[in-house]
Design a protein around this motif. Sequence first.
Motif: not given
Length: 105
Positions: A75-88
Amino acid sequence: MTPVVKGYRIDGDLEVDVVALQDKGVGSQDMYVLSLDKSRTDKIAEDTGITGIDIEKENNPDRVALKEKLKAIGVDDNTVATFKKDMDEDKVYLIVTDSRVKGLL
């Protein structure tokens, strides 16, 4: 290959997609489920036969362990960055590493 990632708010919707992908020949070893709730991840993994990514909700805002686990499966860095907010916001993710799923999810 960059994995295909899709977020869900309803676990049942994710499970329906997993069954559909399995019916199309995508192997369980190529699918991962991820949420911040370990029991939720474990239940979906058990119900579908796919791999759960075991990550405990951390107080560290960068969630370094989460980033490392996701990068390990491509998984690339840009996708990882969106995970944090969405998972919260209580999303659960299906991550598929089989290139045949492009356009199916």
